[in-house]
Write a protein that holds these residues in place. Structure first.
Motif, mmCIF file in Angstrom:
data_model
loop_
_atom_site.group_PDB
_atom_site.id
_atom_site.type_symbol
_atom_site.label_atom_id
_atom_site.label_comp_id
_atom_site.label_asym_id
_atom_site.label_seq_id
_atom_site.Cartn_x
_atom_site.Cartn_y
_atom_site.Cartn_z
ATOM 1 N N PRO A 1 13.345 -73.285 50.281
ATOM 2 C CA PRO A 1 12.604 -74.167 51.201
ATOM 3 C C PRO A 1 13.486 -75.226 51.856
ATOM 4 N N THR A 2 14.809 -75.088 51.699
ATOM 5 C CA THR A 2 15.695 -76.164 52.156
ATOM 6 C C THR A 2 16.285 -75.911 53.536
ATOM 7 N N SER A 3 15.893 -74.811 54.160
ATOM 8 C CA SER A 3 16.488 -74.482 55.460
ATOM 9 C C SER A 3 15.580 -73.475 56.179
ATOM 10 N N GLY A 4 15.719 -73.432 57.491
ATOM 11 C CA GLY A 4 15.153 -72.349 58.300
ATOM 12 C C GLY A 4 13.681 -72.040 58.058
ATOM 13 N N ASN B 1 19.180 -81.866 45.684
ATOM 14 C CA ASN B 1 19.186 -82.987 46.638
ATOM 15 C C ASN B 1 18.583 -82.578 47.973
ATOM 16 N N LYS B 2 18.952 -81.375 48.429
ATOM 17 C CA LYS B 2 18.343 -80.871 49.673
ATOM 18 C C LYS B 2 16.835 -80.712 49.495
ATOM 19 N N GLY B 3 16.437 -80.227 48.338
ATOM 20 C CA GLY B 3 15.011 -80.038 48.052
ATOM 21 C C GLY B 3 14.263 -81.363 48.093
ATOM 22 N N ASN C 1 8.303 -65.472 48.241
ATOM 23 C CA ASN C 1 9.716 -65.112 48.051
ATOM 24 C C ASN C 1 10.380 -65.111 49.415
ATOM 25 N N ASN C 2 11.200 -66.128 49.631
ATOM 26 C CA ASN C 2 11.825 -66.281 50.952
ATOM 27 C C ASN C 2 13.349 -66.395 50.874
ATOM 28 N N ALA C 3 13.871 -67.025 49.802
ATOM 29 C CA ALA C 3 15.315 -67.299 49.745
ATOM 30 C C ALA C 3 16.110 -66.026 49.938
ATOM 31 N N ALA D 1 24.651 -54.108 53.592
ATOM 32 C CA ALA D 1 24.105 -54.638 52.332
ATOM 33 C C ALA D 1 22.854 -55.466 52.621
ATOM 34 N N TYR D 2 22.913 -56.233 53.716
ATOM 35 C CA TYR D 2 21.741 -57.052 54.087
ATOM 36 C C TYR D 2 20.579 -56.150 54.511
ATOM 37 N N ALA D 3 20.874 -55.174 55.382
ATOM 38 C CA ALA D 3 19.809 -54.275 55.867
ATOM 39 C C ALA D 3 19.165 -53.524 54.695
ATOM 40 N N LEU E 1 13.585 -61.811 64.853
ATOM 41 C CA LEU E 1 14.906 -62.435 64.989
ATOM 42 C C LEU E 1 14.752 -63.930 65.287
ATOM 43 N N THR E 2 15.221 -64.758 64.358
ATOM 44 C CA THR E 2 15.052 -66.218 64.445
ATOM 45 C C THR E 2 16.449 -66.842 64.353
ATOM 46 N N PRO E 3 17.141 -66.971 65.494
ATOM 47 C CA PRO E 3 18.584 -67.266 65.447
ATOM 48 C C PRO E 3 18.952 -68.693 65.048
ATOM 49 N N ASP E 4 17.963 -69.610 64.991
ATOM 50 C CA ASP E 4 18.323 -71.000 64.716
ATOM 51 C C ASP E 4 18.310 -71.358 63.238
ATOM 52 N N THR E 5 18.244 -70.385 62.361
ATOM 53 C CA THR E 5 18.248 -70.684 60.927
ATOM 54 C C THR E 5 19.678 -70.628 60.385
ATOM 55 N N GLY E 6 19.802 -71.017 59.124
ATOM 56 C CA GLY E 6 21.107 -70.987 58.473
ATOM 57 C C GLY E 6 21.660 -69.581 58.302
ATOM 58 N N LEU E 7 20.797 -68.574 58.411
ATOM 59 C CA LEU E 7 21.234 -67.193 58.224
ATOM 60 C C LEU E 7 22.324 -66.824 59.238
HETATM 61 N N1 NAP Z 1 16.457 -65.722 60.609
HETATM 62 C C1 NAP Z 1 16.105 -64.482 60.894
HETATM 63 O O1 NAP Z 1 16.280 -63.973 62.023
HETATM 64 C C2 NAP Z 1 15.436 -63.642 59.845
HETATM 65 C C3 NAP Z 1 14.914 -62.399 60.242
HETATM 66 C C4 NAP Z 1 14.304 -61.605 59.283
HETATM 67 C C5 NAP Z 1 14.219 -62.033 57.984
HETATM 68 N N2 NAP Z 1 14.728 -63.236 57.620
HETATM 69 C C6 NAP Z 1 14.597 -63.650 56.207
HETATM 70 O O2 NAP Z 1 14.074 -64.965 56.152
HETATM 71 C C7 NAP Z 1 14.434 -65.557 54.904
HETATM 72 C C8 NAP Z 1 14.917 -66.961 55.144
HETATM 73 O O3 NAP Z 1 16.101 -66.911 55.921
HETATM 74 P P1 NAP Z 1 16.460 -67.987 57.056
HETATM 75 O O4 NAP Z 1 16.712 -67.221 58.289
HETATM 76 O O5 NAP Z 1 15.486 -69.087 57.063
HETATM 77 O O6 NAP Z 1 17.906 -68.458 56.518
HETATM 78 P P2 NAP Z 1 18.427 -69.866 55.976
HETATM 79 O O7 NAP Z 1 18.126 -70.934 56.942
HETATM 80 O O8 NAP Z 1 19.842 -69.603 55.596
HETATM 81 O O9 NAP Z 1 17.563 -70.116 54.652
HETATM 82 C C9 NAP Z 1 17.823 -69.424 53.458
HETATM 83 C C10 NAP Z 1 17.238 -70.213 52.310
HETATM 84 O O10 NAP Z 1 17.510 -69.472 51.106
HETATM 85 C C11 NAP Z 1 18.178 -70.331 50.204
HETATM 86 N N3 NAP Z 1 19.057 -69.569 49.322
HETATM 87 C C12 NAP Z 1 20.090 -68.747 49.658
HETATM 88 N N4 NAP Z 1 20.677 -68.266 48.556
HETATM 89 C C13 NAP Z 1 20.019 -68.793 47.502
HETATM 90 C C14 NAP Z 1 20.166 -68.685 46.113
HETATM 91 N N5 NAP Z 1 21.137 -67.962 45.550
HETATM 92 N N6 NAP Z 1 19.307 -69.350 45.322
HETATM 93 C C15 NAP Z 1 18.326 -70.128 45.848
HETATM 94 N N7 NAP Z 1 18.143 -70.271 47.170
HETATM 95 C C16 NAP Z 1 18.984 -69.622 47.982
HETATM 96 C C17 NAP Z 1 18.949 -71.306 51.085
HETATM 97 O O11 NAP Z 1 19.324 -72.444 50.332
HETATM 98 P P3 NAP Z 1 20.458 -73.471 50.871
HETATM 99 O O12 NAP Z 1 19.749 -74.406 51.801
HETATM 100 O O13 NAP Z 1 20.912 -74.143 49.610
HETATM 101 O O14 NAP Z 1 21.524 -72.661 51.545
HETATM 102 C C18 NAP Z 1 17.903 -71.584 52.139
HETATM 103 O O15 NAP Z 1 16.941 -72.503 51.668
HETATM 104 C C19 NAP Z 1 15.485 -64.626 54.280
HETATM 105 O O16 NAP Z 1 14.864 -63.841 53.269
HETATM 106 C C20 NAP Z 1 15.907 -63.738 55.447
HETATM 107 O O17 NAP Z 1 16.358 -62.476 55.020
HETATM 108 C C21 NAP Z 1 15.346 -64.059 58.513
#
Ligand code: NAP
Length: 290
Positions: free
Chosen positions: A14-17, A41-43, A91-93, A167-169, A200-206
């Motif tokens: 819940p700390t990003s994106g 701390n981020k949490g 389940n999102n992380a 691996a991600y796919a 596709l959500t390009p503004d996240t940490g992913l």
């Molecule tokens: N963005 C897209 O286009 C997209 C598209 C399809 C699916 N998704 C899915 O959406 C979900 C969220 O991704 P996002 O795009 O929002 O990315 P993000 O901004 O990088 O967020 C990922 C979150 O997961 C946490 N995380 C990563 N590894 C972890 C670990 N080992 N233990 C606990 N927490 C962990 C991160 O914590 P930190 O803040 O500490 O890094 C962050 O809170 C993912 O499952 C991703 O596969 C994203």
């Protein structure tokens, strides 16, 4: 907006994106939120931001490293000590690694599979009794339409060249397959299990390692906002419209087809997760909390 007053909701990552937006929206609905994060701390910062908008929100920040089997077990132990029920597990992380070198978890498991697949599997198994005891509860798995390259004979890329994208796919396809395997096991239990794709959500940490220019191109070329990316997960977690719906895959609140429906393959994946996490043995061994 739906009220979730009195509901207990766990959100991982819940700390990003997308996860941050899911947590924030659910917090605004007056749910009792547990932010399950690897950086406390981020949490806490996210909790403060939610409380600033809604000072009646009740938020607990708990540590979990979703890539680490031991950490997930410890989280579950602490959670069971504090809470006697659970209404919603989101389940999102997840991680989307870059680089040519395979990275491993502390248990020596390929890091994408450990985090995105074993993490979802083990945390759900660990919290299942609490979800079931509720009579009515929901599991929401954040998956993706970017899903491919499943090789159940080589989930950790030991016999094929490591490729972070593949691996991600693979992991995101597996998230869906696990969702169907849970839904089957939970039929008539009152617990639903659904998967969603944010789009596709390009503004996240992913996408943090992607050049800004490329991210902007993606945003302009049909990329979704974080708000839109999170919306379907929030809807699945909270809406009366999704009451009782289980075993389905959604994008933009619409059911979409999943090409990874294959009971035999899903059960094979289940066995792989059981084996790699040691969950079956552990669960049968009268698990003890520290
Ligand atoms: N963005 C897209 O286009 C997209 C598209 C399809 C699916 N998704 C899915 O959406 C979900 C969220 O991704 P996002 O795009 O929002 O990315 P993000 O901004 O990088 O967020 C990922 C979150 O997961 C946490 N995380 C990563 N590894 C972890 C670990 N080992 N233990 C606990 N927490 C962990 C991160 O914590 P930190 O803040 O500490 O890094 C962050 O809170 C993912 O499952 C991703 O596969 C994203």
């Amino acid at each position: 907006m739906n009220s979730m007053k009195g509901k207990l909701v766990v959100v991982t990552g819940p700390t990003s994106g997308i996860g941050k937006k899911i947590a924030s929206d659910i917090g605004n609905m007056d749910a009792n939120l547990v932010l399950a994060c690897r950086d406390i701390n981020k949490g806490r910062q996210v909790a403060e931001e939610i409380i600033q908008r809604n000072n009646t929100a009740i938020i607990d920040v708990m540590h979990i490293d979703m890539s680490d089997i031991q950490s997930i077990k410890e989280f579950a132990c602490q959670f069971r000590k504090k809470y006697s029920r659970l209404d919603v597990l989101v389940n999102n992380a997840g991680v989307n690694l870059t680089g040519k070198e395979r990275q491993n978890s502390v248990q020596g498991i390929e890091l994408t599979f450990a985090t995105n697949v074993l993490g979802y599997y083990l945390l759900t198994c660990e919290l299942l009794e609490l979800l079931k005891s509720n009579g009515s509860a929901r599991i929401v798995n954040v998956a993706s339409t970017f899903a491919n390259d499943v090789n159940l004979d080589d989930v950790q890329f030991e016999h094929r060249p490591y490729d972070a994208m593949k691996a991600y796919a693979q992991s995101k396809a597996c998230d869906r397959m696990l969702t169907w395997a849970f839904a089957r096991r939970l039929e008539n239990s009152g617990v639903t299990s659904n998967a969603m794709a944010p789009g596709l959500t390009p503004d996240t940490g992913l996408f943090r390692s992607m050049p800004v220019k490329r991210r902007l191109e993606l945003s302009k070329g049909g990329g979704r906002s974080i708000e839109d990316g999170a919306d379907t997960a929030v809807w699945l977690a909270s809406s009366s419209e999704t009451d009782g719906i289980s075993g389905k895959f959604f994008e933009k609140r619409q059911e979409i087809a999943c090409e990874f429906r294959d009971v035999e393959a899903e059960e094979k994946l289940w066995s792989i997760c059981e084996e790699l996490t040691g969950y079956k043995k552990y669960a049968a061994s009268n698990r003890k909390c520290q």
